[in-house]
Design a protein around this motif. Structure first.
Motif, PDB file in Angstrom:
ATOM      1  N   TYR A 148       2.644   7.838 -65.350  1.00 26.59           N
ATOM      2  CA  TYR A 148       2.398   8.216 -64.004  1.00 26.59           C
ATOM      3  C   TYR A 148       1.199   9.057 -63.667  1.00 26.59           C
ATOM      4  O   TYR A 148       0.480   9.433 -64.635  1.00 26.59           O
ATOM      5  CB  TYR A 148       3.675   9.452 -63.235  1.00 26.59           C
ATOM      6  CG  TYR A 148       3.360  10.683 -63.109  1.00 26.59           C
ATOM      7  CD1 TYR A 148       4.114  11.602 -63.742  1.00 26.59           C
ATOM      8  CD2 TYR A 148       2.321  11.419 -62.424  1.00 26.59           C
ATOM      9  CE1 TYR A 148       3.868  13.048 -63.584  1.00 26.59           C
ATOM     10  CE2 TYR A 148       2.183  12.437 -62.112  1.00 26.59           C
ATOM     11  CZ  TYR A 148       3.082  13.343 -62.747  1.00 26.59           C
ATOM     12  OH  TYR A 148       2.928  14.736 -62.327  1.00 26.59           O
ATOM     13  N   TYR A 149       0.641   8.766 -62.450  1.00 23.24           N
ATOM     14  CA  TYR A 149      -0.784   8.999 -62.381  1.00 23.24           C
ATOM     15  C   TYR A 149      -1.022  10.530 -62.159  1.00 23.24           C
ATOM     16  O   TYR A 149      -0.375  11.040 -61.488  1.00 23.24           O
ATOM     17  CB  TYR A 149      -1.273   8.389 -60.930  1.00 23.24           C
ATOM     18  CG  TYR A 149      -2.519   8.331 -60.895  1.00 23.24           C
ATOM     19  CD1 TYR A 149      -3.334   7.770 -61.618  1.00 23.24           C
ATOM     20  CD2 TYR A 149      -3.011   9.332 -59.958  1.00 23.24           C
ATOM     21  CE1 TYR A 149      -4.741   8.065 -61.395  1.00 23.24           C
ATOM     22  CE2 TYR A 149      -4.485   9.764 -59.727  1.00 23.24           C
ATOM     23  CZ  TYR A 149      -5.245   8.673 -60.294  1.00 23.24           C
ATOM     24  OH  TYR A 149      -6.648   9.056 -60.120  1.00 23.24           O
ATOM     25  N   SER A 150      -1.921  11.138 -63.145  1.00 28.73           N
ATOM     26  CA  SER A 150      -1.938  12.485 -63.098  1.00 28.73           C
ATOM     27  C   SER A 150      -3.389  12.942 -62.818  1.00 28.73           C
ATOM     28  O   SER A 150      -4.442  12.108 -62.642  1.00 28.73           O
ATOM     29  CB  SER A 150      -1.730  12.892 -64.627  1.00 28.73           C
ATOM     30  OG  SER A 150      -2.776  12.425 -65.363  1.00 28.73           O
ATOM     31  N   GLY A 180       0.281   4.375 -62.234  1.00 31.22           N
ATOM     32  CA  GLY A 180       1.553   4.627 -61.289  1.00 31.22           C
ATOM     33  C   GLY A 180       2.900   3.993 -62.131  1.00 31.22           C
ATOM     34  O   GLY A 180       3.722   3.722 -61.388  1.00 31.22           O
ATOM     35  N   ILE A 227       5.650   5.363 -64.792  1.00 29.44           N
ATOM     36  CA  ILE A 227       6.340   6.345 -65.649  1.00 29.44           C
ATOM     37  C   ILE A 227       7.112   5.536 -66.805  1.00 29.44           C
ATOM     38  O   ILE A 227       8.169   4.725 -66.618  1.00 29.44           O
ATOM     39  CB  ILE A 227       7.290   7.330 -64.762  1.00 29.44           C
ATOM     40  CG1 ILE A 227       6.452   7.968 -63.561  1.00 29.44           C
ATOM     41  CG2 ILE A 227       8.029   8.165 -65.516  1.00 29.44           C
ATOM     42  CD1 ILE A 227       7.459   8.685 -62.826  1.00 29.44           C
ATOM     43  N   GLY A 272      -0.030   5.347 -56.404  1.00 24.45           N
ATOM     44  CA  GLY A 272       0.261   4.905 -57.863  1.00 24.45           C
ATOM     45  C   GLY A 272       1.520   3.841 -57.639  1.00 24.45           C
ATOM     46  O   GLY A 272       2.361   4.146 -58.250  1.00 24.45           O
ATOM     47  N   LEU A 279      10.271   4.755 -54.604  1.00 25.50           N
ATOM     48  CA  LEU A 279       9.729   6.052 -54.787  1.00 25.50           C
ATOM     49  C   LEU A 279      10.779   7.208 -53.967  1.00 25.50           C
ATOM     50  O   LEU A 279      11.056   6.810 -52.985  1.00 25.50           O
ATOM     51  CB  LEU A 279       8.459   6.236 -54.314  1.00 25.50           C
ATOM     52  CG  LEU A 279       7.556   7.373 -54.337  1.00 25.50           C
ATOM     53  CD1 LEU A 279       7.054   7.760 -55.881  1.00 25.50           C
ATOM     54  CD2 LEU A 279       6.425   7.405 -53.701  1.00 25.50           C
ATOM     55  N   GLU A 314       8.395  12.743 -53.111  1.00 24.87           N
ATOM     56  CA  GLU A 314       7.445  12.430 -54.083  1.00 24.87           C
ATOM     57  C   GLU A 314       5.782  12.050 -53.424  1.00 24.87           C
ATOM     58  O   GLU A 314       6.091  11.202 -52.287  1.00 24.87           O
ATOM     59  CB  GLU A 314       7.581  11.318 -55.124  1.00 24.87           C
ATOM     60  CG  GLU A 314       8.631  11.722 -56.060  1.00 24.87           C
ATOM     61  CD  GLU A 314       8.673  12.868 -57.002  1.00 24.87           C
ATOM     62  OE1 GLU A 314       7.237  13.494 -57.086  1.00 24.87           O
ATOM     63  OE2 GLU A 314       9.188  13.207 -57.861  1.00 24.87           O
ATOM     64  N   CYS A 322       2.406  10.118 -52.863  1.00 23.71           N
ATOM     65  CA  CYS A 322       2.077   8.683 -53.051  1.00 23.71           C
ATOM     66  C   CYS A 322       1.187   8.238 -54.352  1.00 23.71           C
ATOM     67  O   CYS A 322       0.812   7.108 -54.353  1.00 23.71           O
ATOM     68  CB  CYS A 322       1.412   7.923 -51.744  1.00 23.71           C
ATOM     69  SG  CYS A 322       2.291   7.956 -50.386  1.00 23.71           S
ATOM     70  N   SER A 323       0.732   9.213 -55.073  1.00 23.20           N
ATOM     71  CA  SER A 323      -0.085   9.072 -56.365  1.00 23.20           C
ATOM     72  C   SER A 323       1.286   9.097 -57.413  1.00 23.20           C
ATOM     73  O   SER A 323       0.647   8.822 -58.533  1.00 23.20           O
ATOM     74  CB  SER A 323      -0.811  10.193 -56.529  1.00 23.20           C
ATOM     75  OG  SER A 323      -0.237  11.385 -56.457  1.00 23.20           O
ATOM     76  N   LYS A 324       2.332   9.248 -57.051  1.00 27.21           N
ATOM     77  CA  LYS A 324       3.396   9.257 -58.120  1.00 27.21           C
ATOM     78  C   LYS A 324       3.929   7.749 -58.480  1.00 27.21           C
ATOM     79  O   LYS A 324       3.915   6.965 -57.778  1.00 27.21           O
ATOM     80  CB  LYS A 324       4.555  10.080 -57.730  1.00 27.21           C
ATOM     81  CG  LYS A 324       5.560  10.294 -58.890  1.00 27.21           C
ATOM     82  CD  LYS A 324       5.240  11.281 -59.810  1.00 27.21           C
ATOM     83  CE  LYS A 324       6.377  11.429 -61.118  1.00 27.21           C
ATOM     84  NZ  LYS A 324       7.427  12.092 -60.545  1.00 27.21           N
TER      85      LYS A 324
END
Length: 408
Positions: free
Chosen positions: A14-16, A28, A30, A73, A110, A114, A116-118
């Motif tokens: 996932y995008y941190s 994006g 996980i 993501g 999703l 959460e 939208c970058s998750k």
């Protein structure tokens, strides 16, 4: 539809915030938890001995122009929806204008709380694609600023046509290291099956600094620096070239990335960075008119085969539309057979506590085999040949496959 549409999925964690600071590109994915990966059967392709994959193969002509996920993501959904489903359905529908929506998968998988970058996991996205299919892009366009809008029922109804039949894990990171077979990748690509993969990138890849960017020079990631611990990303393998010693991937960073939106990853880097990889079998709406709903007769004498075929060996054959119990906990069904094309599609089920779990949907030609690892056992199905089964007095008897099935 060639072979089990083997799609190796490049995973993307996932995008941190760390990744946002390093690059203009988003990810994006996980990673699927190890305990979930360990519970999945692993499909191992064993080609017939004389098959030799060509030195190079490229499926990219069957894909739409690479799109850009922007700051969302959603790389898993771009891999599965925009890339994979567009490729599969263009083949099935014979329509090179078909394009599918990444938002249809991402917005529904999703969790609505959460950002939208998750990212999302492959196991959830693939399960969704099996159960619900994917909408065409015009029905549900992509908006990198919107991950909340949901499709209406009419769109959902139309999307169900574009499902995958099944997915299989073919590689996974285990025992502290990669478990990748480039030979298998080459076989699948040359059979027309893109591969879904998840990979750990480094800063140079994220920052788009590899190679000579001229049109005549491939964009090859060949030097892994291990300098980006959370840079996980999802992509689709669409080709390979032994002269370059690299696989070709379609990315979701737009057509200005790499070579027209595609990039190359050296065999060495590929073998050391893939975390999990999958293939899928498309639910071909024109192909799967046959449902394996009838139980095959348990035993036939040797002389009950068509007059132009060799004798059976009792229970080692099955007709299209039928299933057979290999033993109490294994069920084998033949859902499609074409003698003209010399190919058959099987489903293998594991039965536990009265519940049937699909181990795999497998497409084979004569003399090809697949091995599925599940638990502490390996199940190998080999298609020996195709023929006819039934009374020797009926030359119109149904087509059948003659197979071998072993358990180790």
């Amino acid at each position: 539809m060639k072979k089990v549409v083997f799609t190796l999925i490049f995973f993307s964690l996932y995008y941190s915030e760390q990744i946002q600071a390093q690059s203009d590109f988003f990810s994006g994915y996980i990673k699927t938890p190890e305990n979930v990966l360990d519970s999945l059967p692993v499909l191992e392709f064993i080609p017939k001995g004389f098959y030799q994959a060509p030195k190079k193969w490229d499926l990219s002509a069957g894909f739409p122009i690479p799109g850009n996920q922007g700051k969302q993501g959603s790389c898993v959904s771009w891999t599965l929806g925009y890339a994979l489903k567009s490729y599969q359905e263009r083949i099935e529908e014979q329509n090179q204008n078909l394009v599918f929506s990444p938002s249809y998968i991402y917005n529904q998988v999703l969790h609505r709380t959460e950002p939208c970058s998750k990212g999302i996991t492959f196991n959830k996205a693939l399960t969704f694609l099996e159960q619900n299919g994917c909408a065409v892009y015009s029905d549900f366009p992509y908006d990198e600023n919107d991950c909340r809008t949901q499709p209406n029922q009419n769109i959902k109804d139309r999307a169900e046509r574009y499902r995958i039949l099944s997915n299989q894990l073919i590689f996974k990171y285990k025992n502290g290291g990669p478990n990748i077979d480039i030979g298998m990748v080459k076989n699948e690509i040359s059979f027309g099956s893109p591969i879904i993969i998840g990979i750990l990138l480094d800063k140079e890849f994220w920052n788009d600094t590899y190679g000579d960017r001229s049109s005549n020079s491939p964009y090859i990631w060949s030097n892994l620096k291990y300098d980006c611990s959370n840079c996980y990303h999802a992509m689709l393998v669409v080709g390979y070239d032994d002269d370059l010693e690299a696989v070709k991937v379609i990315n979701s960073y737009g057509k200005n990335f790499g070579n027209g939106g595609y990039g190359w990853i050296s065999y060495n880097v590929f073998e050391n960075t893939v975390y999990e990889a999958y293939t899928t079998l498309d639910d071909d709406n024109n192909l799967f008119g046959v449902v394996a709903s009838k139980k095959a007769k348990s035993s036939f004498p040797d002389d009950t085969v068509g007059i132009l075929d060799e004798p059976t060996k009792y229970d080692n054959w099955i007709k299209a539309g039928y299933y057979r119990y290999i033993r109490d906990d294994i069920k084998l069904s033949l859902i499609y057979l074409s003698r003209k094309n010399q190919e058959a599609i099987f489903k293998i089920y594991h039965i536990e506590n009265g519940k049937e779990n699909i181990l795999g949907s497998i497409k084979l030609k004569p003399e090809e085999s697949y091995t599925i690892s599940y638990g502490d056992k390996k199940y190998t199905l080999r298609l020996d040949r195709t023929g006819r089964a039934g009374s020797i007095f009926n030359i119109f008897n149904p087509a059948a496959v003659f197979y071998s099935f072993t358990i180790e």
